[in-house]
Design a protein around this motif. Structure first.
Motif, PDB file in Angstrom:
ATOM      1  N   ARG A 430       0.833  -1.220   0.000  1.00  0.00           N
ATOM      2  CA  ARG A 430       0.000   0.000   0.000  1.00  0.00           C
ATOM      3  C   ARG A 430       0.861   1.262   0.000  1.00  0.00           C
ATOM      4  NH1 ARG A 430      -3.236  -3.046   3.664  1.00  0.00           N
ATOM      5  NH2 ARG A 430      -2.215  -2.025   5.439  1.00  0.00           N
ATOM      6  N   ARG A 431       1.996   1.205   0.686  1.00  0.00           N
ATOM      7  CA  ARG A 431       2.897   2.357   0.740  1.00  0.00           C
ATOM      8  C   ARG A 431       3.707   2.520  -0.539  1.00  0.00           C
ATOM      9  NH1 ARG A 431       4.387   6.525   3.603  1.00  0.00           N
ATOM     10  NH2 ARG A 431       6.201   5.870   4.777  1.00  0.00           N
ATOM     11  N   GLY A 432       3.759   1.452  -1.349  1.00  0.00           N
ATOM     12  CA  GLY A 432       4.595   1.484  -2.546  1.00  0.00           C
ATOM     13  C   GLY A 432       6.064   1.336  -2.235  1.00  0.00           C
ATOM     14  N   CYS A 433       6.381   0.618  -1.139  1.00  0.00           N
ATOM     15  CA  CYS A 433       7.782   0.440  -0.738  1.00  0.00           C
ATOM     16  C   CYS A 433       8.567  -0.279  -1.834  1.00  0.00           C
ATOM     17  CB  CYS A 433       7.873  -0.339   0.568  1.00  0.00           C
ATOM     18  SG  CYS A 433       7.167   0.534   1.993  1.00  0.00           S
ATOM     19  N   PRO A 434       9.756   0.175  -2.148  1.00  0.00           N
ATOM     20  CA  PRO A 434      10.523  -0.458  -3.227  1.00  0.00           C
ATOM     21  C   PRO A 434      11.169  -1.771  -2.817  1.00  0.00           C
ATOM     22  CG  PRO A 434      11.774   1.355  -2.294  1.00  0.00           C
ATOM     23  CD  PRO A 434      10.441   1.380  -1.618  1.00  0.00           C
ATOM     24  N   ILE A 435      11.530  -1.886  -1.528  1.00  0.00           N
ATOM     25  CA  ILE A 435      12.259  -3.067  -1.054  1.00  0.00           C
ATOM     26  C   ILE A 435      11.762  -3.418   0.346  1.00  0.00           C
ATOM     27  CG2 ILE A 435      14.535  -4.030  -0.468  1.00  0.00           C
ATOM     28  CD1 ILE A 435      15.758  -1.877  -2.302  1.00  0.00           C
ATOM     29  N   ALA A 436      11.662  -4.715   0.633  1.00  0.00           N
ATOM     30  CA  ALA A 436      11.409  -5.181   1.996  1.00  0.00           C
ATOM     31  C   ALA A 436      12.621  -5.980   2.455  1.00  0.00           C
ATOM     32  CB  ALA A 436      10.151  -6.030   2.052  1.00  0.00           C
ATOM     33  N   ILE A 437      13.049  -5.715   3.666  1.00  0.00           N
ATOM     34  CA  ILE A 437      14.205  -6.409   4.251  1.00  0.00           C
ATOM     35  C   ILE A 437      13.697  -7.343   5.343  1.00  0.00           C
ATOM     36  CG2 ILE A 437      16.321  -6.085   5.603  1.00  0.00           C
ATOM     37  CD1 ILE A 437      16.564  -3.372   4.081  1.00  0.00           C
TER      38      ILE A 437
END
Length: 527
Positions: A430-437
């Protein structure tokens, strides 16, 4: 039934009429725009100044409400010693107060700029708000019209800096010229003040109604499409012809326009003063090379009564579709003029001043419609997910997050209910985050972290139909040692930025051949 059993009534959330909440995209667009405006003002040698939102009501000049109607036009309240204060109506009256109050300390000419909200206690409507932002520049203590000419050039340079080259015009007139022509047709003196205002308002409708509509408003009046009738100034045909002759004096060049104005002016001293000031401005504009952007235009009528000399307006000249589906010119986004009497109200001595104001919201609307603002979207933060809630694990997640921030990466550690991991990925989507760690117990034991390229993963999920394609595609998930986390994140973000650039059709000389660190730099011949 006791009062204790009654449920407390919920407070209703209501936005006040005529006001708006601003979201992140609009705030960033305004910041981007005002930064470009500020850069131009600074280049011209102007310095910032800031005045408070409130002024004593009597300092607001012509907007001073009646004693029995303290909120007429402005929002007012009484302070603890019963003095009326009002939210500022514009940014010019507070500047006049500031200059008068600090007159012995400031250096004249006093060249300042300021941006801020102003407030109007008026009925709100479509596109008409009770709070809006202005961005002003003023030169106080500058008596010569060269200061007015420079203001017009600065307005032009500001619009150029905002990417509006060839899509605007700065139009210049002089209130002395207008007042002189009104004297010529017998409307001089205090006894004709109200009638002069009616005539000026009619002239100001030229862009909207054309010469035929203005003639009606100068005469008996005009009826619009809905049948509403606006009473006119009641001038006879001879006097109407003289006013229209001035309105039609705008020609192809400054020299031709001045010749046409001279024919209207005759021997009236007030009009001749205005004409001479316009001629000086025209010479300065020609010498500076601004004749394709700044124009002498005797049809410009600024509404505020405190203008005493040159007046100018910034108009965007491209077409837009209005609420009726009609093609119309976008129109004015700012303007100003000389106001030699405003500071003098506090001083008892003449203090010349000139300045202009940009309507920030209106100009921002135009820039967004043209795709010249807010196109460089702010990248959402990299999300460091939380797999375990113990102090040691949380400390490691926080360490990852701070390392990314220290490298200039926008990053956040998940702060919601970490026990439902699926919710974290939904939040990232939903936030449009480019990467998840991601680092769970197994990864922590090995000293590694997982990186999910969420942008590439979203693309692949829509394009890939079988496992073979998935294996051959760019990896959307990777595992790296903790010490390589920041470098890998920067690498993925760079690849995503390159994808966005190519998607927009942007290219560089380096797109045509691979980069060789031992090769000489590319020249135009290589492209």
């Amino acid at each position: 039934m006791s009062d204790k059993s009654k449920k407390p009534q919920k407070l209703k959330a209501r936005l006040p009429r005529g006001f708006v909440d601003r979201e992140a995209a609009d705030i960033r667009a305004v910041n981007e725009m005002t930064a470009k405006i500020r850069e131009v003002y600074e280049r011209y040698g102007f310095d910032p100044v800031e005045t408070p939102l409130f002024e004593y009501t009597d300092a607001l000049g012509k907007f001073l409400p009646d004693a029995d109607r303290p909120n007429e036009g402005v929002f007012s309240l009484q302070d603890d010693d019963d003095q009326w204060m009002s939210l500022r109506y514009d940014l010019t009256a507070p500047l006049a107060r500031h200059v008068a109050e600090n007159f012995n300390e400031i250096q004249l000419p006093y060249r300042t700029y300021r941006a801020g909200y102003v407030f109007r206690n008026e009925k709100p409507g479509p596109g008409r708000f009770r709070q809006f932002m202005q961005f002003d520049a003023d030169s106080v203590g500058a008596p010569g019209v060269q200061a007015d000419a420079e203001m017009c050039m600065m307005m032009a340079d500001t619009l150029e800096a905002l990417g509006l080259k060839g899509q605007y015009a700065i139009r210049v007139n002089n209130r002395k010229l207008l007042d002189g022509v009104l004297e010529i047709i017998g409307l001089g003196g205090e006894e004709n003040t109200e009638k002069r205002l009616i005539v000026l308002r009619a002239m100001d409708k030229l862009d909207k109604f054309g010469i035929p509509g203005v003639r009606l408003l100068l005469g008996e009046g005009r009826k619009d499409e809905s049948g509403d009738f606006t009473k006119g100034a009641g001038l006879d045909e001879t006097r109407i012809d003289r006013v229209v002759e001035l309105l039609e004096a705008t020609k192809r060049s400054a020299e031709e326009t001045l010749d046409a104005i001279a024919a209207v002016v005759g021997n009236n001293e007030t009009a001749k003063q205005g004409f001479e000031e316009l001629r000086t401005i025209a010479h300065l504009i020609i010498a500076a090379g601004y004749t394709d952007r700044v124009f002498i235009s005797p049809s410009v009528v600024r509404g505020l009564e405190y203008y005493t000399g040159p007046v100018y307006e910034a108009e965007l000249t491209f077409d837009v579709t209005n609420e009726k589906g009609e093609k119309v010119v976008f129109g004015s986004v700012g303007g100003g003029g000389r106001y030699d009497g405003l500071v003098s109200r506090f001083m008892g001595q003449p203090v010349p001043a000139t300045g202009f104001s940009i309507g920030v919201s209106r100009l921002m609307t135009a820039l967004k419609n043209l795709g010249k603002l807010g196109q460089d979207d702010v990248i959402a933060p990299v999300l460091v997910t939380v797999m375990d809630g113990d102090v040691e694990s949380m400390s490691r997640y926080q360490k990852f997050t701070q390392a990314l921030r220290a490298a200039g990466v926008r990053a956040e550690m998940y702060q919601g209910n970490w026990k439902k991991f699926g919710n974290q990925l939904k939040y990232a989507d939903r936030r449009g985050c480019p990467i998840a760690i991601i680092q769970g117990g197994d990864e922590r034991a090995q000293g590694v972290v997982q990186l999910k390229d969420l942008i590439e993963g979203k693309r692949l999920s829509g394009e890939i139909t079988d496992n073979a394609e998935w294996r051959e595609a760019r990896v959307a998930q990777d595992v790296v040692p903790e010490g390589e986390l920041v470098g890998k994140v920067l690498e993925i973000l760079a690849a995503q930025a390159e994808d966005r650039r190519r998607a927009k059709g942007e290219t560089t000389p380096y797109d045509s051949k691979p980069y060789d660190p031992n090769q000489e730099p590319y020249s135009d011949a290589d492209v």
